[in-house]
Design an enzyme around this catalytic site. Structure first.
Site, PDB file in Angstrom:
ATOM      1  N   TRP A 131       0.862  -1.186   0.000  1.00  0.00           N
ATOM      2  CA  TRP A 131       0.000   0.000   0.000  1.00  0.00           C
ATOM      3  C   TRP A 131       0.898   1.235   0.000  1.00  0.00           C
ATOM      4  O   TRP A 131       1.788   1.335   0.852  1.00  0.00           O
ATOM      5  CB  TRP A 131      -0.847  -0.062   1.276  1.00  0.00           C
ATOM      6  CG  TRP A 131      -1.832   1.039   1.489  1.00  0.00           C
ATOM      7  CD1 TRP A 131      -2.729   1.524   0.587  1.00  0.00           C
ATOM      8  CD2 TRP A 131      -2.046   1.774   2.714  1.00  0.00           C
ATOM      9  NE1 TRP A 131      -3.487   2.513   1.175  1.00  0.00           N
ATOM     10  CE2 TRP A 131      -3.089   2.690   2.472  1.00  0.00           C
ATOM     11  CE3 TRP A 131      -1.462   1.744   3.981  1.00  0.00           C
ATOM     12  CZ2 TRP A 131      -3.558   3.561   3.452  1.00  0.00           C
ATOM     13  CZ3 TRP A 131      -1.928   2.602   4.956  1.00  0.00           C
ATOM     14  CH2 TRP A 131      -2.964   3.503   4.691  1.00  0.00           C
ATOM     15  N   ASP A 212      -0.614  -5.664   9.330  1.00  0.00           N
ATOM     16  CA  ASP A 212      -1.632  -4.684   8.951  1.00  0.00           C
ATOM     17  C   ASP A 212      -2.888  -5.481   8.591  1.00  0.00           C
ATOM     18  O   ASP A 212      -2.885  -6.276   7.651  1.00  0.00           O
ATOM     19  CB  ASP A 212      -1.133  -3.863   7.751  1.00  0.00           C
ATOM     20  CG  ASP A 212      -2.098  -2.744   7.397  1.00  0.00           C
ATOM     21  OD1 ASP A 212      -3.191  -2.690   7.991  1.00  0.00           O
ATOM     22  OD2 ASP A 212      -1.765  -1.925   6.520  1.00  0.00           O
ATOM     23  N   LYS A 247     -13.403  -0.715   6.543  1.00  0.00           N
ATOM     24  CA  LYS A 247     -14.061  -1.488   5.490  1.00  0.00           C
ATOM     25  C   LYS A 247     -15.083  -2.460   6.065  1.00  0.00           C
ATOM     26  O   LYS A 247     -16.203  -2.526   5.572  1.00  0.00           O
ATOM     27  CB  LYS A 247     -13.049  -2.300   4.669  1.00  0.00           C
ATOM     28  CG  LYS A 247     -11.661  -1.758   4.635  1.00  0.00           C
ATOM     29  CD  LYS A 247     -11.442  -0.708   3.592  1.00  0.00           C
ATOM     30  CE  LYS A 247     -10.115  -0.045   3.865  1.00  0.00           C
ATOM     31  NZ  LYS A 247      -9.688   0.896   2.892  1.00  0.00           N
TER      32      LYS A 247
HETATM   33  C1  LMR Z   1      -6.933   1.998  -0.138  1.00  0.00           C
HETATM   34  O1  LMR Z   1      -5.900   1.334  -0.191  1.00  0.00           O
HETATM   35  O2  LMR Z   1      -7.502   2.448  -1.139  1.00  0.00           O
HETATM   36  C2  LMR Z   1      -7.552   2.269   1.199  1.00  0.00           C
HETATM   37  O3  LMR Z   1      -6.806   1.688   2.199  1.00  0.00           O
HETATM   38  C3  LMR Z   1      -7.844   3.705   1.445  1.00  0.00           C
HETATM   39  C4  LMR Z   1      -6.618   4.528   1.681  1.00  0.00           C
HETATM   40  O4  LMR Z   1      -6.577   5.218   2.702  1.00  0.00           O
HETATM   41  O5  LMR Z   1      -5.691   4.515   0.859  1.00  0.00           O
END
Ligand code: LMR
Length: 398
Positions: A131, A212, A247
């Site tokens: 991420w 996470d 979520k």
């Molecule tokens: C995402 O990956 O789209 C979500 O976790 C929202 C975010 O805060 O990025």
């Protein structure tokens, strides 16, 4: 002083949603940010959440501060009912320090500040890819980061052996960040047997695992999705868990999450909790109450919990059904390539393999917004847009 400051780069995910809002084209589709949408394109407030809010509205109102780590009853339900299970030895022996944090991002930032304060020499290892905000958070917390092999592009699968080899080279005392389930962005998780081997390697190497855990319930089920995490929670083992309820409770804007630090023995918890509290106090002092009160109310009430489990199952099955529809739509538009791997991915996202240029063309030419890594929010696909998205993908890859 301000005139010399240059604009910061746009956020890789939320920046796209901001650009989407500003896009004046009539036909536009946002498949970037991980927010669930139903088949009409709406992000519903869950029925269990409405019912809990009703009860909270009727209860006597208290607006004084919460304790620094949040309400103790919330910490208890998070540990017992979500992450580990009420009978888990780590729970019954009282060896977990916890805090209610503003979202999963807040939990990660508290974890980062805790790592920086207490293990200043540690490097944090992140999967490649991960991420995009992970890098931002640990940079901001001044925790150095490095990457480890995770995803094999050619087979669209976990790069398992290279991942294990990378773990076996990490220095003792470092931290390894793992995604508890529904890996973001790839949607590829280890099997239970692989989790066991990963945990053996992580602990064998003297590393601290940080999980996470933002999508519990979106892969197979609420219990099932905690199986990897529970594999790390061995007798006497240390780990950190960052949970998000954005979520699975649809509580995105309430900012509700938790940091749980599993200590080797109960005697250590007081010191660890005090260090967590110190980080929080200098950051946001104590958490906002509302989102955690909702989660607490739902998890402690049998009927609301049952409703919640059903609602999570509905979200999960819509996403899984949409995966197949998406693969079928791509085939019906004769998009070159085999996209059947999309049905194997878990969670909210599909890692499509689209290149940065293709992603850009989709945005510029078709007003279809997806993350630069090629990640699509499958929950953003609806009967109204799926054909058009498949067609546009066909045009950019064809
Ligand atoms: C995402 O990956 O789209 C979500 O976790 C929202 C975010 O805060 O990025």
């Amino acid at each position: 002083m301000f005139e010399t400051i240059e604009a910061a780069p746009r956020d890789a995910i939320l920046g796209l949603t901001a650009a989407f809002r500003e896009d004046s084209r009539n036909e536009k589709t946002n498949l970037s940010v991980g927010v669930y949408q139903d088949e009409t394109g709406k992000t519903p407030t869950l029925e269990c959440v409405r019912a809990a809010e009703q009860r909270l509205a009727e209860a006597p109102s208290v607006k004084s501060y919460l304790p620094i780590p949040g309400a103790p009853e919330y910490a208890e339900v998070v540990q017992q009912q979500l992450a580990l299970g009420a009978d888990h030895e780590a729970v019954t022996s009282g060896r977990i320090a916890s805090a209610h944090t503003p979202g999963g991002t807040g939990a990660l930032r508290v974890a980062g500040d805790f790592i920086n304060a207490n293990f200043p020499k540690a490097t944090l290892w992140m999967s490649e890819p991960t991420w995009p905000n992970h890098g931002n958070i640990f940079d901001a917390a001044r925790v150095p980061t490095k990457g480890y092999a995770y995803f094999d592009k050619s087979s669209n699968a976990l790069d398992f052996e290279p991942m294990l080899e990378a773990i076996q080279k990490m220095p003792a005392g470092d931290v390894i960040l793992l995604h508890g389930c529904c890996h973001n962005p790839t949607g590829i998780d280890p099997t239970l047997e692989q989790w066991k081997q990963i945990a053996d390697a992580v602990y064998g190497q003297g590393l601290l695992p940080l999980l996470d855990f933002a999508y519990q319930g979106f892969a197979e089920g609420i219990e099932e999705d905690a199986a990897g995490l529970r594999e790390f929670c061995r007798p006497g083992a240390e780990l950190m868990v960052c949970s998000s309820f954005s979520k699975n409770f649809g509580l995105y804007r309430e900012r509700v999450g938790a940091l749980s630090i599993v200590c080797p023995v109960a005697d250590v918890v007081g010191a660890i909790q005090s260090q967590v509290n110190r980080v929080i106090r200098s950051n946001y002092s104590n958490p906002p109450a509302h989102g955690a009160a909702i989660v607490n109310c739902i998890l402690r009430d049998e009927s609301l919990r049952t409703t919640w489990e059903k609602e999570v199952a509905t979200m999960r099955s819509r996403i899984n059904g949409t995966r197949q529809q998406f693969v079928d739509a791509l085939a019906s538009k004769n998009v070159p390539g085999d996209y059947s791997f999309i049905t194997q991915q878990r969670g909210m996202f599909s890692f499509t393999g689209l290149t940065k240029d293709q992603v850009e063309t989709l945005r510029e030419k078709y007003a279809i917004y997806i993350v630069g890594s090629g990640r699509i929010n499958v929950a953003g696909l609806t009967p109204a847009n799926i054909e058009r998205v498949a067609e546009a993908i066909g045009e950019v890859v064809g």
